[in-house]
Design a protein around this motif. Structure first.
Motif, PDB file in Angstrom:
ATOM      1  N   ALA A  71       0.843  -1.204   0.000  1.00  0.00           N
ATOM      2  CA  ALA A  71       0.000   0.000   0.000  1.00  0.00           C
ATOM      3  C   ALA A  71       0.875   1.248   0.000  1.00  0.00           C
ATOM      4  CB  ALA A  71      -0.926  -0.004   1.217  1.00  0.00           C
ATOM      5  N   TRP A  72       1.945   1.232   0.783  1.00  0.00           N
ATOM      6  CA  TRP A  72       2.880   2.363   0.814  1.00  0.00           C
ATOM      7  C   TRP A  72       3.510   2.560  -0.562  1.00  0.00           C
ATOM      8  CZ3 TRP A  72       8.218   2.530   0.067  1.00  0.00           C
ATOM      9  CH2 TRP A  72       8.846   3.728   0.426  1.00  0.00           C
ATOM     10  N   MET A  73       3.935   1.475  -1.187  1.00  0.00           N
ATOM     11  CA  MET A  73       4.541   1.575  -2.517  1.00  0.00           C
ATOM     12  C   MET A  73       3.544   2.154  -3.533  1.00  0.00           C
ATOM     13  SD  MET A  73       6.739  -1.958  -2.769  1.00  0.00           S
ATOM     14  CE  MET A  73       7.472  -1.572  -4.364  1.00  0.00           C
ATOM     15  N   THR A  74       2.316   1.743  -3.460  1.00  0.00           N
ATOM     16  CA  THR A  74       1.290   2.254  -4.370  1.00  0.00           C
ATOM     17  C   THR A  74       1.091   3.746  -4.161  1.00  0.00           C
ATOM     18  OG1 THR A  74       0.201   0.103  -4.373  1.00  0.00           O
ATOM     19  CG2 THR A  74      -1.114   1.996  -5.105  1.00  0.00           C
ATOM     20  N   HIS A  75       1.011   4.147  -2.921  1.00  0.00           N
ATOM     21  CA  HIS A  75       0.841   5.562  -2.558  1.00  0.00           C
ATOM     22  C   HIS A  75       2.026   6.388  -3.075  1.00  0.00           C
ATOM     23  CE1 HIS A  75      -0.816   8.773  -0.101  1.00  0.00           C
ATOM     24  NE2 HIS A  75       0.373   8.957   0.430  1.00  0.00           N
ATOM     25  N   VAL A  76       3.223   5.909  -2.826  1.00  0.00           N
ATOM     26  CA  VAL A  76       4.439   6.612  -3.240  1.00  0.00           C
ATOM     27  C   VAL A  76       4.564   6.638  -4.763  1.00  0.00           C
ATOM     28  CG1 VAL A  76       6.962   6.459  -3.214  1.00  0.00           C
ATOM     29  CG2 VAL A  76       5.676   6.247  -1.087  1.00  0.00           C
TER      30      VAL A  76
ATOM     31  N   LEU B 227       2.311   7.035  -6.958  1.00  0.00           N
ATOM     32  CA  LEU B 227       1.525   8.148  -7.505  1.00  0.00           C
ATOM     33  C   LEU B 227       2.287   9.464  -7.391  1.00  0.00           C
ATOM     34  CD1 LEU B 227      -1.987   7.124  -6.150  1.00  0.00           C
ATOM     35  CD2 LEU B 227      -1.084   6.828  -8.469  1.00  0.00           C
ATOM     36  N   TRP B 228       2.958   9.679  -6.254  1.00  0.00           N
ATOM     37  CA  TRP B 228       3.782  10.890  -6.096  1.00  0.00           C
ATOM     38  C   TRP B 228       4.945  10.866  -7.075  1.00  0.00           C
ATOM     39  CZ3 TRP B 228       4.249  10.418  -0.126  1.00  0.00           C
ATOM     40  CH2 TRP B 228       3.151  11.018   0.482  1.00  0.00           C
ATOM     41  N   ALA B 229       5.579   9.710  -7.191  1.00  0.00           N
ATOM     42  CA  ALA B 229       6.737   9.592  -8.078  1.00  0.00           C
ATOM     43  C   ALA B 229       6.351   9.940  -9.510  1.00  0.00           C
ATOM     44  CB  ALA B 229       7.313   8.179  -8.003  1.00  0.00           C
ATOM     45  N   GLU B 230       5.213   9.462  -9.934  1.00  0.00           N
ATOM     46  CA  GLU B 230       4.751   9.741 -11.295  1.00  0.00           C
ATOM     47  C   GLU B 230       4.525  11.238 -11.494  1.00  0.00           C
ATOM     48  OE1 GLU B 230       4.074   8.700 -15.136  1.00  0.00           O
ATOM     49  OE2 GLU B 230       4.813   7.405 -13.540  1.00  0.00           O
ATOM     50  N   LYS B 231       3.936  11.895 -10.495  1.00  0.00           N
ATOM     51  CA  LYS B 231       3.719  13.351 -10.583  1.00  0.00           C
ATOM     52  C   LYS B 231       5.038  14.113 -10.677  1.00  0.00           C
ATOM     53  CE  LYS B 231      -0.747  13.581  -8.358  1.00  0.00           C
ATOM     54  NZ  LYS B 231      -1.524  13.986  -7.195  1.00  0.00           N
ATOM     55  N   LEU B 232       6.060  13.595 -10.004  1.00  0.00           N
ATOM     56  CA  LEU B 232       7.380  14.236 -10.027  1.00  0.00           C
ATOM     57  C   LEU B 232       8.210  13.795 -11.234  1.00  0.00           C
ATOM     58  CD1 LEU B 232       8.359  13.901  -6.254  1.00  0.00           C
ATOM     59  CD2 LEU B 232       7.800  16.019  -7.469  1.00  0.00           C
ATOM     60  N   ASN B 233       7.647  12.913 -12.057  1.00  0.00           N
ATOM     61  CA  ASN B 233       8.381  12.311 -13.172  1.00  0.00           C
ATOM     62  C   ASN B 233       9.664  11.642 -12.672  1.00  0.00           C
ATOM     63  OD1 ASN B 233       8.779  11.546 -15.839  1.00  0.00           O
ATOM     64  ND2 ASN B 233       9.982  13.363 -16.287  1.00  0.00           N
TER      65      ASN B 233
ATOM     66  N   ARG C 124      11.672  12.767   0.997  1.00  0.00           N
ATOM     67  CA  ARG C 124      10.925  13.321   2.140  1.00  0.00           C
ATOM     68  C   ARG C 124       9.481  12.830   2.152  1.00  0.00           C
ATOM     69  NH1 ARG C 124      14.107  18.990   2.439  1.00  0.00           N
ATOM     70  NH2 ARG C 124      15.691  18.206   3.872  1.00  0.00           N
ATOM     71  N   ARG C 125       8.877  12.719   0.984  1.00  0.00           N
ATOM     72  CA  ARG C 125       7.502  12.206   0.923  1.00  0.00           C
ATOM     73  C   ARG C 125       7.444  10.741   1.316  1.00  0.00           C
ATOM     74  NH1 ARG C 125       4.697  15.151  -4.271  1.00  0.00           N
ATOM     75  NH2 ARG C 125       4.537  17.188  -3.274  1.00  0.00           N
ATOM     76  N   MET C 126       8.450   9.976   0.914  1.00  0.00           N
ATOM     77  CA  MET C 126       8.506   8.559   1.295  1.00  0.00           C
ATOM     78  C   MET C 126       8.627   8.417   2.804  1.00  0.00           C
ATOM     79  SD  MET C 126      11.056   6.871  -1.494  1.00  0.00           S
ATOM     80  CE  MET C 126      10.399   6.077  -2.943  1.00  0.00           C
ATOM     81  N   THR C 127       9.511   9.198   3.398  1.00  0.00           N
ATOM     82  CA  THR C 127       9.723   9.151   4.839  1.00  0.00           C
ATOM     83  C   THR C 127       8.435   9.533   5.578  1.00  0.00           C
ATOM     84  OG1 THR C 127      12.055   9.647   4.545  1.00  0.00           O
ATOM     85  CG2 THR C 127      11.138  10.048   6.732  1.00  0.00           C
ATOM     86  N   GLU C 128       7.800  10.602   5.126  1.00  0.00           N
ATOM     87  CA  GLU C 128       6.547  11.062   5.720  1.00  0.00           C
ATOM     88  C   GLU C 128       5.474   9.980   5.636  1.00  0.00           C
ATOM     89  OE1 GLU C 128       4.367  14.554   4.152  1.00  0.00           O
ATOM     90  OE2 GLU C 128       6.169  15.635   4.809  1.00  0.00           O
ATOM     91  N   ALA C 129       5.315   9.395   4.478  1.00  0.00           N
ATOM     92  CA  ALA C 129       4.269   8.397   4.269  1.00  0.00           C
ATOM     93  C   ALA C 129       4.493   7.127   5.086  1.00  0.00           C
ATOM     94  CB  ALA C 129       4.173   8.045   2.770  1.00  0.00           C
ATOM     95  N   ALA C 130       5.751   6.836   5.385  1.00  0.00           N
ATOM     96  CA  ALA C 130       6.066   5.641   6.170  1.00  0.00           C
ATOM     97  C   ALA C 130       5.745   5.846   7.649  1.00  0.00           C
ATOM     98  CB  ALA C 130       7.527   5.250   5.989  1.00  0.00           C
ATOM     99  N   GLY C 131       5.589   7.121   8.026  1.00  0.00           N
ATOM    100  CA  GLY C 131       5.235   7.432   9.410  1.00  0.00           C
ATOM    101  C   GLY C 131       6.376   7.313  10.306  1.00  0.00           C
TER     102      GLY C 131
END
Length: 93
Positions: free
Chosen positions: A40-45, A47-53, A86-93
């Motif tokens: 689930a974390w990988m799926t969430h991340v 989407l962010w990665a795609e937005k950042l290309n 930073r987004r990955m770290t944040e999302a991992a909690g």
């Protein structure tokens, strides 16, 4: 896009990331309680990665995700890697 200055690299290293030996890249291992949480974390991340290309190098084994970040198009660490890390770290909690 230009390579990250030394002060931004140093900040990442205090946030749990480490330099990859022999590459201008950072790495981190994330652990979750279950495979489902890791995926689930990988799926969430993703989407962010795609937005950042950005297209991270990562592997998943059960509850562990190993990540390597670098901007292949410029041959090293950039602001894009910093944002995604930073987004990955944040999302991992």
């Amino acid at each position: 896009m230009s390579l990250l200055p030394p002060e931004d690299r140093a900040a990442l290293l205090t946030e749990g990331w480490a330099m990859v030996e022999g590459r201008d890249a950072i790495t981190r291992s994330f652990r979750f309680r279950t495979f489902r949480e890791a995926f689930a974390w990988m799926t969430h991340v993703a989407l962010w990665a795609e937005k950042l290309n950005h297209h991270p190098e990562w592997t998943n084994v059960y509850n562990r995700v190993e990540v390597v970040l670098t901007s292949h198009d410029v041959g090293g660490l950039t602001e894009r890697d910093l944002k995604l890390a930073r987004r990955m770290t944040e999302a991992a909690g």
